[in-house]
Enzyme design. Structure first.
Site, PDB file in Angstrom:
ATOM      1  N   ARG A  53       0.831  -1.205   0.000  1.00 11.26           N
ATOM      2  CA  ARG A  53       0.000   0.000   0.000  1.00 11.26           C
ATOM      3  C   ARG A  53       0.865   1.254   0.000  1.00 11.26           C
ATOM      4  O   ARG A  53       2.026   1.232   0.368  1.00 11.26           O
ATOM      5  CB  ARG A  53      -0.977  -0.018   1.166  1.00 11.26           C
ATOM      6  CG  ARG A  53      -0.330  -0.023   2.529  1.00 11.26           C
ATOM      7  CD  ARG A  53      -1.397  -0.126   3.607  1.00 11.26           C
ATOM      8  NE  ARG A  53      -0.883  -0.773   4.793  1.00 11.26           N
ATOM      9  CZ  ARG A  53      -1.651  -1.319   5.715  1.00 11.26           C
ATOM     10  NH1 ARG A  53      -2.955  -1.325   5.590  1.00 11.26           N
ATOM     11  NH2 ARG A  53      -1.109  -1.876   6.783  1.00 11.26           N
ATOM     12  N   GLU A  64      -3.185   5.991   4.036  1.00 11.75           N
ATOM     13  CA  GLU A  64      -2.737   4.987   3.069  1.00 11.75           C
ATOM     14  C   GLU A  64      -3.791   4.728   1.994  1.00 11.75           C
ATOM     15  O   GLU A  64      -4.990   4.774   2.272  1.00 11.75           O
ATOM     16  CB  GLU A  64      -2.454   3.666   3.793  1.00 11.75           C
ATOM     17  CG  GLU A  64      -1.345   3.795   4.806  1.00 11.75           C
ATOM     18  CD  GLU A  64      -1.263   2.616   5.760  1.00 11.75           C
ATOM     19  OE1 GLU A  64      -0.146   2.222   6.092  1.00 11.75           O
ATOM     20  OE2 GLU A  64      -2.309   2.102   6.189  1.00 11.75           O
ATOM     21  N   ARG A 120     -13.672  -7.043   8.077  1.00 10.86           N
ATOM     22  CA  ARG A 120     -12.765  -7.789   7.192  1.00 10.86           C
ATOM     23  C   ARG A 120     -11.476  -8.166   7.923  1.00 10.86           C
ATOM     24  O   ARG A 120     -10.888  -9.214   7.647  1.00 10.86           O
ATOM     25  CB  ARG A 120     -12.531  -7.070   5.875  1.00 10.86           C
ATOM     26  CG  ARG A 120     -11.520  -5.909   5.871  1.00 10.86           C
ATOM     27  CD  ARG A 120     -10.077  -6.419   5.785  1.00 10.86           C
ATOM     28  NE  ARG A 120      -9.139  -5.486   5.250  1.00 10.86           N
ATOM     29  CZ  ARG A 120      -8.080  -5.010   5.917  1.00 10.86           C
ATOM     30  NH1 ARG A 120      -7.856  -5.342   7.181  1.00 10.86           N
ATOM     31  NH2 ARG A 120      -7.242  -4.192   5.320  1.00 10.86           N
ATOM     32  N   ASP A 235       1.494  -2.520  12.214  1.00 11.61           N
ATOM     33  CA  ASP A 235       1.152  -2.473  10.785  1.00 11.61           C
ATOM     34  C   ASP A 235       1.713  -1.238  10.108  1.00 11.61           C
ATOM     35  O   ASP A 235       1.132  -0.716   9.164  1.00 11.61           O
ATOM     36  CB  ASP A 235      -0.375  -2.542  10.611  1.00 11.61           C
ATOM     37  CG  ASP A 235      -1.100  -1.403  11.302  1.00 11.61           C
ATOM     38  OD1 ASP A 235      -0.448  -0.617  12.001  1.00 11.61           O
ATOM     39  OD2 ASP A 235      -2.330  -1.290  11.127  1.00 11.61           O
TER      40      ASP A 235
HETATM   41  P1  NAD Z   1      -7.807   1.637  19.079  1.00 11.37           P
HETATM   42  O1  NAD Z   1      -6.975   2.866  19.277  1.00 11.37           O
HETATM   43  O2  NAD Z   1      -9.287   1.780  19.076  1.00 11.37           O
HETATM   44  O3  NAD Z   1      -7.430   0.572  20.220  1.00 11.37           O
HETATM   45  C1  NAD Z   1      -6.126   0.272  20.589  1.00 11.37           C
HETATM   46  C2  NAD Z   1      -6.104  -0.120  22.058  1.00 11.37           C
HETATM   47  O4  NAD Z   1      -4.769  -0.539  22.391  1.00 11.37           O
HETATM   48  C3  NAD Z   1      -6.453   1.042  23.011  1.00 11.37           C
HETATM   49  O5  NAD Z   1      -7.539   0.678  23.816  1.00 11.37           O
HETATM   50  C4  NAD Z   1      -5.161   1.227  23.825  1.00 11.37           C
HETATM   51  O6  NAD Z   1      -5.405   1.614  25.162  1.00 11.37           O
HETATM   52  C5  NAD Z   1      -4.543  -0.151  23.739  1.00 11.37           C
HETATM   53  N1  NAD Z   1      -3.107  -0.213  24.012  1.00 11.37           N
HETATM   54  C6  NAD Z   1      -2.131   0.636  23.604  1.00 11.37           C
HETATM   55  N2  NAD Z   1      -0.923   0.203  24.066  1.00 11.37           N
HETATM   56  C7  NAD Z   1      -1.158  -0.944  24.753  1.00 11.37           C
HETATM   57  C8  NAD Z   1      -0.331  -1.863  25.446  1.00 11.37           C
HETATM   58  N3  NAD Z   1       0.984  -1.665  25.544  1.00 11.37           N
HETATM   59  N4  NAD Z   1      -0.909  -2.946  26.020  1.00 11.37           N
HETATM   60  C9  NAD Z   1      -2.243  -3.154  25.938  1.00 11.37           C
HETATM   61  N5  NAD Z   1      -3.087  -2.304  25.313  1.00 11.37           N
HETATM   62  C10 NAD Z   1      -2.545  -1.220  24.717  1.00 11.37           C
HETATM   63  O7  NAD Z   1      -7.286   0.966  17.733  1.00 11.37           O
HETATM   64  P2  NAD Z   1      -7.977  -0.170  16.853  1.00 11.37           P
HETATM   65  O8  NAD Z   1      -8.838   0.430  15.795  1.00 11.37           O
HETATM   66  O9  NAD Z   1      -8.560  -1.227  17.735  1.00 11.37           O
HETATM   67  O10 NAD Z   1      -6.683  -0.741  16.121  1.00 11.37           O
HETATM   68  C11 NAD Z   1      -5.649  -1.363  16.855  1.00 11.37           C
HETATM   69  C12 NAD Z   1      -4.443  -1.539  15.988  1.00 11.37           C
HETATM   70  O11 NAD Z   1      -4.735  -2.446  14.934  1.00 11.37           O
HETATM   71  C13 NAD Z   1      -3.990  -0.250  15.298  1.00 11.37           C
HETATM   72  O12 NAD Z   1      -2.592  -0.165  15.408  1.00 11.37           O
HETATM   73  C14 NAD Z   1      -4.405  -0.409  13.872  1.00 11.37           C
HETATM   74  O13 NAD Z   1      -3.548   0.272  12.982  1.00 11.37           O
HETATM   75  C15 NAD Z   1      -4.299  -1.907  13.703  1.00 11.37           C
HETATM   76  N6  NAD Z   1      -5.160  -2.461  12.659  1.00 11.37           N
HETATM   77  C16 NAD Z   1      -4.637  -3.466  11.897  1.00 11.37           C
HETATM   78  C17 NAD Z   1      -5.409  -4.042  10.914  1.00 11.37           C
HETATM   79  C18 NAD Z   1      -4.871  -5.174  10.113  1.00 11.37           C
HETATM   80  O14 NAD Z   1      -5.448  -5.564   9.114  1.00 11.37           O
HETATM   81  N7  NAD Z   1      -3.775  -5.768  10.521  1.00 11.37           N
HETATM   82  C19 NAD Z   1      -6.713  -3.596  10.685  1.00 11.37           C
HETATM   83  C20 NAD Z   1      -7.232  -2.602  11.495  1.00 11.37           C
HETATM   84  C21 NAD Z   1      -6.448  -2.032  12.495  1.00 11.37           C
END
Ligand code: NAD
Length: 347
Positions: A53, A64, A120, A235
């Site tokens: 991406r 992105e 997804r 990611d």
């Molecule tokens: P979000 O901000 O809603 O939730 C993240 C949570 O992580 C928060 O509640 C935060 O308090 C917690 N956190 C931060 N540091 C921590 C730690 N050291 N220990 C435990 N908890 C901790 O974000 P989200 O929408 O749930 O997304 C989470 C992550 O997943 C993001 O980094 C996002 O980029 C990634 N993501 C990846 C994909 C994929 O396809 N791989 C898809 C969507 C999101």
């Protein structure tokens, strides 16, 4: 005023309509159906144009574009990743996406994808879990209880037979929110005070935290034999969740290596460290889990084909329903070369 022709009207799925559609189909049902679409598309991996991406990084986060095409349809998702956003009352991840007809180049769907990305991502995680996690897995640790977390828990319940989730987040309010949202959803939900407590007895560990740094959500001593790790949060360059030693003990599975080496946990490893591509596992060309003591790691970053699958799923799902609005977003003059005339007639 000229009326747009039907062929120029693009079905648009708003957030409101997406939520109505999800309720109409059911969250677990929809995740399972999207997973089936993703699996079918991964099995024809070679028919897709693929590229890592395209990111625009800033000190605040990343924006992105995620494009792909199978030669008949073209799709892209616009998605952001801003871990600092939640402290300002905004989402870490938001998205929208578009599908187009390769033959005419005309868009055929425009849709919100914030909800759809959560579905997804959960669908992909559980689909991969079905290939890699122990068949007898019943407990999942869910570390990071933010926006994605409930979707992940329900996906693993629906598709991998998980009946218990152990929740941990550095913010206890996030854990309380996740636990409350999962009440009555058919899962035993255990809020935990430490990550060590959360992983106790878990055969699957999902890490889904958001922090733009080389974080160590799991250290090597926390991961026992036979565990499947579903690592979603790392990611982006400079954003990982696992201690490097875990990677060295694990068999690592990825979506698209060219993108994962830039963005995933494996950015901490040498560029030629062996990884297995999930499409090859799904087509039987590569092995998934081979023994009970193996540690499997899905180094998930999210790939464009998963969004393409989700977009095509939505396009089909809204056919004949009222879960969309026709959007007048294409200028389509009766005489294709008379764009100016169309403008003048509208005065
Ligand atoms: P979000 O901000 O809603 O939730 C993240 C949570 O992580 C928060 O509640 C935060 O308090 C917690 N956190 C931060 N540091 C921590 C730690 N050291 N220990 C435990 N908890 C901790 O974000 P989200 O929408 O749930 O997304 C989470 C992550 O997943 C993001 O980094 C996002 O980029 C990634 N993501 C990846 C994909 C994929 O396809 N791989 C898809 C969507 C999101």
């Amino acid at each position: 005023m000229t009326q747009p022709s039907d062929k120029a009207l693009v079905p648009f799925v708003s957030v409101d309509n997406m939520m109505r559609l999800i309720h109409h189909i059911g969250v677990e049902q929809m995740i399972t159906q999207i997973a089936a679409q993703i699996e079918a598309d991964f099995k024809r991996w070679e028919s897709f144009d693929k590229t890592p991406r395209i990111p625009a990084h800033s000190p605040h986060g990343v924006i992105e574009l995620m494009p792909t095409s199978d030669g008949e349809a073209y799709g892209f998702k616009y998605v952001n990743g801003h871990p600092k956003n939640t402290s300002e009352g905004l989402q870490t991840v938001t998205a929208f996406g578009l599908l187009a007809d390769v033959y005419t180049g005309y868009p055929t769907l425009l849709t919100e994808m914030t909800m759809l990305t959560a579905l997804r991502t959960a669908a992909t995680s559980a689909l991969v879990g079905r290939y890699l996690a122990s068949k007898s897995a019943s407990t999942m640790a869910m570390i990071g209880n933010g926006a994605q977390s409930e979707f992940q828990c329900l996906a693993f319940k629906a598709m991998c037979g998980i009946d218990t989730v152990r929740l941990y987040d550095t913010d206890p309010n996030a854990t309380a929110k996740c636990a409350a949202n999962l009440q009555g959803k058919g899962l035993a939900v255990i809020p935990c005070k430490t990550p060590e407590d959360a992983i106790e007895g878990a055969q699957i560990i999902t890490t889904c935290t958001a922090d733009k740094k080389y974080a160590t959500i799991l250290t090597d001593n926390m991961v026992g034999p036979g565990v499947h790790i579903n690592a979603i949060g790392g990611d982006c360059p400079g954003k990982t969740e696992l201690h490097r030693d875990i990677l060295l003990r694990s068999d690592i599975f990825v979506e698209y290596p060219e993108q994962t080496r830039i963005e995933g946990e494996i950015q901490a490893l040498e560029a030629d460290h062996p990884v297995t591509e999930m499409w090859q596992v799904m087509t039987g060309q590569a092995k998934g889990r081979t023994d009970d003591r193996q540690i499997t790691l899905f180094d998930s970053v999210g790939f464009a084909i998963e969004d393409f699958s989700a977009l095509r799923y939505i396009k089909k799902a809204i056919e004949g329903t009222e879960f969309f609005e026709p959007l007048d977003m294409l200028a389509d003059p009766d005489d294709p070369r008379d764009l100016f005339g169309m403008l003048m007639r509208a005065e």
